[in-house]
Design a protein around this motif. Structure first.
Motif, PDB file in Angstrom:
ATOM      1  N   THR A  79       0.827  -1.206   0.000  1.00  0.00           N
ATOM      2  CA  THR A  79       0.000   0.000   0.000  1.00  0.00           C
ATOM      3  C   THR A  79       0.862   1.258   0.000  1.00  0.00           C
ATOM      4  OG1 THR A  79      -0.109  -0.009   2.430  1.00  0.00           O
ATOM      5  CG2 THR A  79      -1.895  -1.114   1.240  1.00  0.00           C
ATOM      6  N   ILE A  80       0.241   2.369  -0.411  1.00  0.00           N
ATOM      7  CA  ILE A  80       0.900   3.677  -0.342  1.00  0.00           C
ATOM      8  C   ILE A  80       0.965   4.107   1.114  1.00  0.00           C
ATOM      9  CG2 ILE A  80       0.717   6.106  -1.041  1.00  0.00           C
ATOM     10  CD1 ILE A  80      -0.777   5.130  -3.546  1.00  0.00           C
ATOM     11  N   TRP A  81       2.055   4.743   1.510  1.00  0.00           N
ATOM     12  CA  TRP A  81       2.305   5.095   2.906  1.00  0.00           C
ATOM     13  C   TRP A  81       1.086   5.765   3.540  1.00  0.00           C
ATOM     14  CZ3 TRP A  81       5.367   7.391  -1.036  1.00  0.00           C
ATOM     15  CH2 TRP A  81       6.506   6.647  -1.373  1.00  0.00           C
ATOM     16  N   GLY A  82       0.694   5.252   4.714  1.00  0.00           N
ATOM     17  CA  GLY A  82      -0.371   5.863   5.495  1.00  0.00           C
ATOM     18  C   GLY A  82      -1.758   5.687   4.931  1.00  0.00           C
ATOM     19  N   THR A  83      -1.921   4.845   3.912  1.00  0.00           N
ATOM     20  CA  THR A  83      -3.235   4.625   3.312  1.00  0.00           C
ATOM     21  C   THR A  83      -3.454   3.127   3.108  1.00  0.00           C
ATOM     22  OG1 THR A  83      -2.603   4.584   0.958  1.00  0.00           O
ATOM     23  CG2 THR A  83      -2.861   6.751   1.998  1.00  0.00           C
ATOM     24  N   GLN A  84      -4.640   2.782   2.662  1.00  0.00           N
ATOM     25  CA  GLN A  84      -4.949   1.413   2.266  1.00  0.00           C
ATOM     26  C   GLN A  84      -5.033   1.277   0.749  1.00  0.00           C
ATOM     27  OE1 GLN A  84      -5.087  -1.220   4.437  1.00  0.00           O
ATOM     28  NE2 GLN A  84      -4.362   0.341   5.859  1.00  0.00           N
ATOM     29  N   PHE A 113      10.929 -13.107   4.969  1.00  0.00           N
ATOM     30  CA  PHE A 113      10.363 -13.763   3.784  1.00  0.00           C
ATOM     31  C   PHE A 113       8.938 -13.272   3.566  1.00  0.00           C
ATOM     32  CE2 PHE A 113       9.693 -16.292   7.560  1.00  0.00           C
ATOM     33  CZ  PHE A 113       8.362 -16.655   7.501  1.00  0.00           C
ATOM     34  N   ASN A 114       8.419 -13.528   2.392  1.00  0.00           N
ATOM     35  CA  ASN A 114       7.016 -13.235   2.103  1.00  0.00           C
ATOM     36  C   ASN A 114       6.153 -14.357   2.668  1.00  0.00           C
ATOM     37  OD1 ASN A 114       8.444 -12.173  -0.830  1.00  0.00           O
ATOM     38  ND2 ASN A 114       7.196 -10.739   0.330  1.00  0.00           N
ATOM     39  N   SER A 123       3.664 -13.241  -5.232  1.00  0.00           N
ATOM     40  CA  SER A 123       4.540 -13.722  -4.156  1.00  0.00           C
ATOM     41  C   SER A 123       5.429 -12.626  -3.579  1.00  0.00           C
ATOM     42  CB  SER A 123       5.397 -14.887  -4.659  1.00  0.00           C
ATOM     43  OG  SER A 123       6.219 -14.486  -5.742  1.00  0.00           O
ATOM     44  N   ASP A 124       5.916 -11.695  -4.418  1.00  0.00           N
ATOM     45  CA  ASP A 124       6.812 -10.666  -3.906  1.00  0.00           C
ATOM     46  C   ASP A 124       6.069  -9.514  -3.244  1.00  0.00           C
ATOM     47  OD1 ASP A 124       5.749  -9.873  -6.353  1.00  0.00           O
ATOM     48  OD2 ASP A 124       7.505  -8.699  -6.920  1.00  0.00           O
ATOM     49  N   MET A 125       4.738  -9.523  -3.301  1.00  0.00           N
ATOM     50  CA  MET A 125       3.930  -8.487  -2.661  1.00  0.00           C
ATOM     51  C   MET A 125       3.239  -8.978  -1.390  1.00  0.00           C
ATOM     52  SD  MET A 125       4.043  -5.492  -4.173  1.00  0.00           S
ATOM     53  CE  MET A 125       5.802  -5.773  -4.287  1.00  0.00           C
ATOM     54  N   LYS A 126       3.437 -10.240  -1.043  1.00  0.00           N
ATOM     55  CA  LYS A 126       2.842 -10.758   0.185  1.00  0.00           C
ATOM     56  C   LYS A 126       3.495 -10.111   1.409  1.00  0.00           C
ATOM     57  CE  LYS A 126       1.645 -15.272  -1.793  1.00  0.00           C
ATOM     58  NZ  LYS A 126       1.874 -16.742  -1.713  1.00  0.00           N
ATOM     59  N   LEU A 127       2.819 -10.220   2.554  1.00  0.00           N
ATOM     60  CA  LEU A 127       3.327  -9.639   3.794  1.00  0.00           C
ATOM     61  C   LEU A 127       4.741 -10.118   4.089  1.00  0.00           C
ATOM     62  CD1 LEU A 127       0.241  -9.953   6.180  1.00  0.00           C
ATOM     63  CD2 LEU A 127       1.305  -7.823   5.426  1.00  0.00           C
TER      64      LEU A 127
END
Length: 367
Positions: A79-84, A113-114, A123-127
């Motif tokens: 997400t963009i900083w400070g937003t959803q 790791f993700n 996969s590279d955008m997971k938590l």
């Protein structure tokens, strides 16, 4: 005259714009190829790593991954900083490769790791998660009464690793004792609450449960008013990996479980399908996977065996009774590995009763 002033103003604006663009590009390249900052958000690694620790994660140890999701705002994640608001678009997904590093993932490395079980993200955008790598590809892992064994050899418990204890006391344990032995933690939902819970115990006694490292449990046993400090063991739990109804495992008594490695040839059966299901259906880019009546088919082709395409790892938190880790959701694929946690560069205590900065933790290397 006005033309000269306009050119001068444009020159200053252009210089600052160029400098900002260069800084963003440089920071993005460093973050991708060398080091990335990471914050400890939960207590799953306590007390080895604490909530509020700020880490440097090395990409050069295991080698940086080439970008997979290329339509992403620089220096953001999810997400963009400070937003959803999402900071990426998944319209373009490139094949991902890992550049050479100077070491492989080793047993007991602290790894970022993700989170593989997260749905709905590339996969590279997971938590981003952080745990200790207990088992590497090709290992067989087993946990017996909270003791971890790899290939039959007992694994040393990290010095500050926490687990749940039952404390029986002749008197109520006061705030001073809790602070002296560090038996507390800041909880953002309950500011200032100590992590000592009253539980049923012998009549006339005070009984508590608490998350403690072994050395603190030993110190508490020496106190005159403490009658006993004993480990609490988890019961059988059908939700632990691999969620096989034939397994009577718990987070404290688990396995034996084999950790797959690249090139393994596995015969898939009803008994082991739950162990390999995520690997085949989610992590290795197979299409049209069907498993029915004990028979596996991929893209219409019936297969008696399956060849594992990448290495896998088993991750656990040092806080053994307060960690959502591989004991629940299984293996971490090699392509989900981000880097090795190497150093705490800042540490902020969120407990309002404590000093804001944990000075003793700054610039500590991570074991």
């Amino acid at each position: 005259m006005s033309n000269k002033k306009d050119k001068k103003k444009k020159g200053v604006v252009q210089e600052w714009t160029d400098a900002l663009i260069f800084a963003v590009i440089a920071a993005t390249l460093i973050r991708w190829a060398a080091f990335e900052a990471f914050t400890i958000p939960t207590s799953s690694m306590e007390k080895s790593l604490l909530v509020g620790d700020y880490l440097f994660v090395s990409k050069v140890h295991y080698g940086p991954r080439t970008p997979k999701t290329v339509l992403q705002l620089p220096l953001t994640h999810q997400t963009i900083w400070g937003t959803q608001i999402p900071s990426f678009l998944d319209w373009i997904q490139l094949p991902q490769f890992r550049l050479p590093g100077f070491t492989d993932v080793k047993n007991n490395d602290v790894v970022v790791f993700n989170y593989p079980a997260e749905e709905g993200f590339p996969s590279d955008m997971k938590l981003n998660y952080i745990k200790r790598c207990i088992g590497i590809a090709g290992d067989t892992l087993q946990i017996k009464n909270q003791e971890v064994f790899i290939n039959g050899n007992r694994v040393e418990v990290p010095e500050d690793s926490e687990t749940q204890y039952r404390i029986v006391s002749k008197t109520q344990i006061g705030k001073r004792t809790l602070e002296r032995y560090n038996v507390y933690a800041y909880d953002h939902m309950n500011v200032g609450h100590y992590k000592l819970k009253m539980i049923p115990g012998p009549e006339g006694k005070f009984s508590y449960s608490a998350m403690l490292p072994l050395h603190t449990a030993k110190e508490l046993r020496k106190l005159d008013f403490i009658e006993s400090v004993e480990k609490i063991y988890a019961r059988e739990d059908p939700s632990v990996f691999p969620q096989n109804p034939n397994n009577v495992w718990s987070i404290d008594n688990f396995g034996p479980l084999y950790i797959p490695k690249e090139g393994d040839v596995v015969k898939i059966t009803k008994d082991n399908w739950s162990q390999y299901e995520d690997i085949i259906t989610k992590y290795e880019d197979n299409e049209n996977v069907v498993f029915k009546d004990g028979q596996l088919s991929i893209d219409g082709q019936v297969q008696d065996t399956y060849i594992i395409k990448q290495n896998y790892y088993f991750m656990m938190g040092d806080n053994r009774h307060n960690s959502l880790d591989s004991r629940y959701w299984g293996y971490v694929p090699a392509d989900h590995i981000i880097g090795k946690a190497v150093m705490v560069w800042m540490s902020m205590d969120r407990n309002p009763d404590a000093s804001a900065v944990r000075w003793r933790r700054i610039f500590n290397f991570i074991d």
